[in-house]
Design a protein around this motif. Structure first.
Motif, mmCIF file in Angstrom:
data_model
loop_
_atom_site.group_PDB
_atom_site.id
_atom_site.type_symbol
_atom_site.label_atom_id
_atom_site.label_comp_id
_atom_site.label_asym_id
_atom_site.label_seq_id
_atom_site.Cartn_x
_atom_site.Cartn_y
_atom_site.Cartn_z
ATOM 1 N N ALA A 81 -19.097 12.596 -38.311
ATOM 2 C CA ALA A 81 -19.348 11.412 -37.485
ATOM 3 C C ALA A 81 -18.587 10.204 -38.023
ATOM 4 O O ALA A 81 -18.007 9.430 -37.253
ATOM 5 C CB ALA A 81 -20.845 11.112 -37.427
ATOM 6 N N ALA A 115 -17.368 15.350 -33.283
ATOM 7 C CA ALA A 115 -17.995 15.413 -34.597
ATOM 8 C C ALA A 115 -18.962 16.587 -34.680
ATOM 9 O O ALA A 115 -18.978 17.338 -35.669
ATOM 10 C CB ALA A 115 -18.715 14.098 -34.906
ATOM 11 N N LEU A 116 -19.771 16.769 -33.650
ATOM 12 C CA LEU A 116 -20.738 17.864 -33.634
ATOM 13 C C LEU A 116 -20.035 19.219 -33.622
ATOM 14 O O LEU A 116 -20.459 20.164 -34.298
ATOM 15 C CB LEU A 116 -21.657 17.738 -32.416
ATOM 16 C CG LEU A 116 -22.679 16.604 -32.488
ATOM 17 C CD1 LEU A 116 -23.303 16.369 -31.113
ATOM 18 C CD2 LEU A 116 -23.761 16.920 -33.512
ATOM 19 N N MET A 152 -18.447 11.661 -30.587
ATOM 20 C CA MET A 152 -19.611 12.314 -31.172
ATOM 21 C C MET A 152 -19.621 13.809 -30.873
ATOM 22 O O MET A 152 -20.009 14.623 -31.720
ATOM 23 C CB MET A 152 -20.904 11.656 -30.683
ATOM 24 C CG MET A 152 -22.170 12.291 -31.272
ATOM 25 S SD MET A 152 -22.205 12.353 -33.091
ATOM 26 C CE MET A 152 -22.681 10.664 -33.471
ATOM 27 N N GLU A 153 -19.220 14.192 -29.676
ATOM 28 C CA GLU A 153 -19.134 15.627 -29.364
ATOM 29 C C GLU A 153 -18.109 16.316 -30.251
ATOM 30 O O GLU A 153 -18.320 17.465 -30.681
ATOM 31 C CB GLU A 153 -18.804 15.811 -27.883
ATOM 32 C CG GLU A 153 -19.962 15.471 -26.953
ATOM 33 C CD GLU A 153 -19.571 15.459 -25.486
ATOM 34 O OE1 GLU A 153 -20.456 15.693 -24.638
ATOM 35 O OE2 GLU A 153 -18.379 15.212 -25.179
ATOM 36 N N LEU A 168 -16.021 8.400 -35.569
ATOM 37 C CA LEU A 168 -16.534 7.206 -34.891
ATOM 38 C C LEU A 168 -16.274 5.880 -35.594
ATOM 39 O O LEU A 168 -16.507 4.823 -35.004
ATOM 40 C CB LEU A 168 -18.058 7.335 -34.698
ATOM 41 C CG LEU A 168 -18.559 8.160 -33.517
ATOM 42 C CD1 LEU A 168 -18.422 9.653 -33.777
ATOM 43 C CD2 LEU A 168 -20.011 7.831 -33.221
ATOM 44 N N LEU A 221 -28.614 10.660 -33.000
ATOM 45 C CA LEU A 221 -27.163 10.493 -33.016
ATOM 46 C C LEU A 221 -26.737 9.144 -32.455
ATOM 47 O O LEU A 221 -25.570 8.935 -32.139
ATOM 48 C CB LEU A 221 -26.454 11.634 -32.282
ATOM 49 C CG LEU A 221 -26.712 13.036 -32.857
ATOM 50 C CD1 LEU A 221 -25.913 14.073 -32.096
ATOM 51 C CD2 LEU A 221 -26.386 13.086 -34.349
ATOM 52 N N SER A 235 -25.678 5.375 -32.872
ATOM 53 C CA SER A 235 -24.937 4.733 -33.961
ATOM 54 C C SER A 235 -24.617 3.289 -33.604
ATOM 55 O O SER A 235 -24.607 2.905 -32.428
ATOM 56 C CB SER A 235 -23.641 5.494 -34.262
ATOM 57 O OG SER A 235 -22.752 5.439 -33.163
ATOM 58 N N LEU A 254 -25.852 5.288 -38.684
ATOM 59 C CA LEU A 254 -26.072 6.468 -37.850
ATOM 60 C C LEU A 254 -27.473 7.025 -38.032
ATOM 61 O O LEU A 254 -27.916 7.262 -39.160
ATOM 62 C CB LEU A 254 -25.042 7.545 -38.217
ATOM 63 C CG LEU A 254 -25.166 8.901 -37.503
ATOM 64 C CD1 LEU A 254 -24.891 8.753 -36.010
ATOM 65 C CD2 LEU A 254 -24.206 9.915 -38.128
ATOM 66 N N CYS A 311 -29.323 10.210 -37.683
ATOM 67 C CA CYS A 311 -28.868 11.602 -37.635
ATOM 68 C C CYS A 311 -29.738 12.491 -36.765
ATOM 69 O O CYS A 311 -29.409 13.666 -36.577
ATOM 70 C CB CYS A 311 -28.764 12.171 -39.049
ATOM 71 S SG CYS A 311 -27.540 11.324 -40.054
ATOM 72 N N THR A 318 -16.347 13.492 -26.106
ATOM 73 C CA THR A 318 -16.515 12.188 -26.736
ATOM 74 C C THR A 318 -16.325 12.315 -28.242
ATOM 75 O O THR A 318 -16.387 13.425 -28.805
ATOM 76 C CB THR A 318 -17.912 11.631 -26.466
ATOM 77 O OG1 THR A 318 -18.875 12.472 -27.138
ATOM 78 C CG2 THR A 318 -18.208 11.594 -24.969
#
Length: 370
Positions: free
Chosen positions: A164, A143-144, A140-141, A168, A182, A184, A177, A179, A138
């Motif tokens: 992020a 971004a992480l 977010m994944e 996103l 997570l 958003s 967001l 943090c 995804t």
């Protein structure tokens, strides 16, 4: 497209996929992300485009149109250096899911302006690898994963905000967001409808987090949280009581982080209520806190903020990690020229390098380029 032409010239074939990821500007919420707080960034029109084809032999070949223009070949990931570490770090975080790759990079994020070109690079490459390998990660994944590449491989202890925002963000919106969770939410940010513009003032002073000041601030925040017995400064609910238990720099850092997260929530409330013209006071308060409590401003940033407000901006603040980079100013459209003249005159009077002015337009996050 220039990056595709460069890819063909270097590697003798067309890339299998091309992805663009933007840089970001932060409307408010500075140094709150690694304290599990709230942030409100949005993507900017400039970013990094990555053309990519996977390889099965583990070799990584990288070409940047902003570097030498010649491919850099690495048989092992330990051979990476400089800008290539951000790319190779992403590959390293994906581990056995990917092998090597041929990659060409083109970017137009203004360098040194604090608009997070590194996150744009990481997210563009991560998105391209996710696409071409069918990993199903995804935004977010991604971004992480990009954040881990910068933390663990590059060695920069950044929070999640930059990656992020790049992954996103939606066009015409800011990204609210949390943090920690997570979670958003996209918040409409149509400044033009209210006769306003957000002006980026690039001080032309290169911000250098690697000097250790960024890491020092993070360590101070983590130390303060331990002394207060909370997981992170986001968990401080009795600010007065907390400040009574701390001294010196840790006391000041804590006051900034707690009040800054409150300012993010207040600004989101104003935007949702349609009171866009009223957010300027929160921008001003954020800058004063960053200057006096978190101590990450600079003379150039302070002069930019003061001159912008004096020239007619409704509010202004430094944005990004600090120690240089950019400020933002909320300006009525009819006063844009006056604000720019005010800042330019203040810089000339102090013999600072002339600033650069850029329009901050909320743009689309990472996406595949057809």
């Amino acid at each position: 497209m220039r990056v595709v032409e460069a890819f063909r010239a270097a590697y003798g074939a067309s890339p299998q996929t091309v992805w663009h990821a933007p840089g970001r500007v932060n409307l408010i919420g500075e140094h709150t992300d690694y304290n599990d707080g709230f942030v409100l960034p949005f993507a900017v029109p400039w970013g990094v485009t990555a053309a990519l084809t996977p390889r099965a032999d583990g070799v990584v070949r990288l070409l940047s149109l902003q570097a030498s223009g010649e491919p850099v070949t690495m048989a092992t990931r330990e051979e990476s250096a400089g800008w290539t570490r951000y790319v190779v770090g992403v590959l390293a975080m994906l581990g056995d899911r990917v092998a090597g790759a041929d990659i060409a990079i083109d970017g137009d994020v203004p360098q040194g302006a604090g608009l997070s070109s590194s996150a744009a690079l990481e997210v563009a490459v991560a998105s391209a690898l996710n696409d071409v390998h069918g990993l199903g990660l995804t935004p977010m994944e991604l971004a992480l994963l990009s954040q881990r590449a910068e933390n663990d491989f590059v060695g920069m202890p950044c929070g999640i905000m930059d990656q992020a925002a790049s992954a996103l963000s939606r066009e015409g919106h800011a990204l609210f967001l949390d943090c920690r969770s997570l979670g958003s939410r996209s918040i409409p940010l149509d400044l033009a409808a209210h006769g306003l513009s957000l002006l980026i003032i690039d001080t032309q002073v290169h911000h250098e987090h690697a000097s250790g000041e960024y890491a020092k601030r993070r360590a101070e925040c983590e130390s303060a949280a331990r002394k207060l017995g909370v997981p992170a400064l986001r968990d401080v609910t009795d600010l007065a009581g907390a400040l009574g238990l701390l001294q010196g720099d840790e006391r000041k850092r804590t006051e900034h982080v707690v009040t800054e997260s409150h300012r993010v929530e207040a600004l989101v409330g104003l935007l949702r209520a349609g009171a866009v013209k009223e957010i300027g006071a929160l921008l001003n308060a954020s800058h004063l806190s960053l200057r006096n409590l978190f101590e990450v401003s600079s003379p150039e940033l302070d002069v930019a903020v003061e001159a912008a407000v004096r020239g007619g901006a409704r509010g202004a603040r430094m944005t990004g990690g600090g120690f240089g980079g950019s400020a933002i100013a909320l300006v009525p459209v009819e006063r844009l020229e006056g604000v720019q003249e005010s800042v330019s005159a203040a810089y000339a009077e102090r013999r600072f390098r002339a600033p650069r002015f850029l329009p901050a337009v909320p743009s689309q996050g990472a996406h595949r380029v057809s």
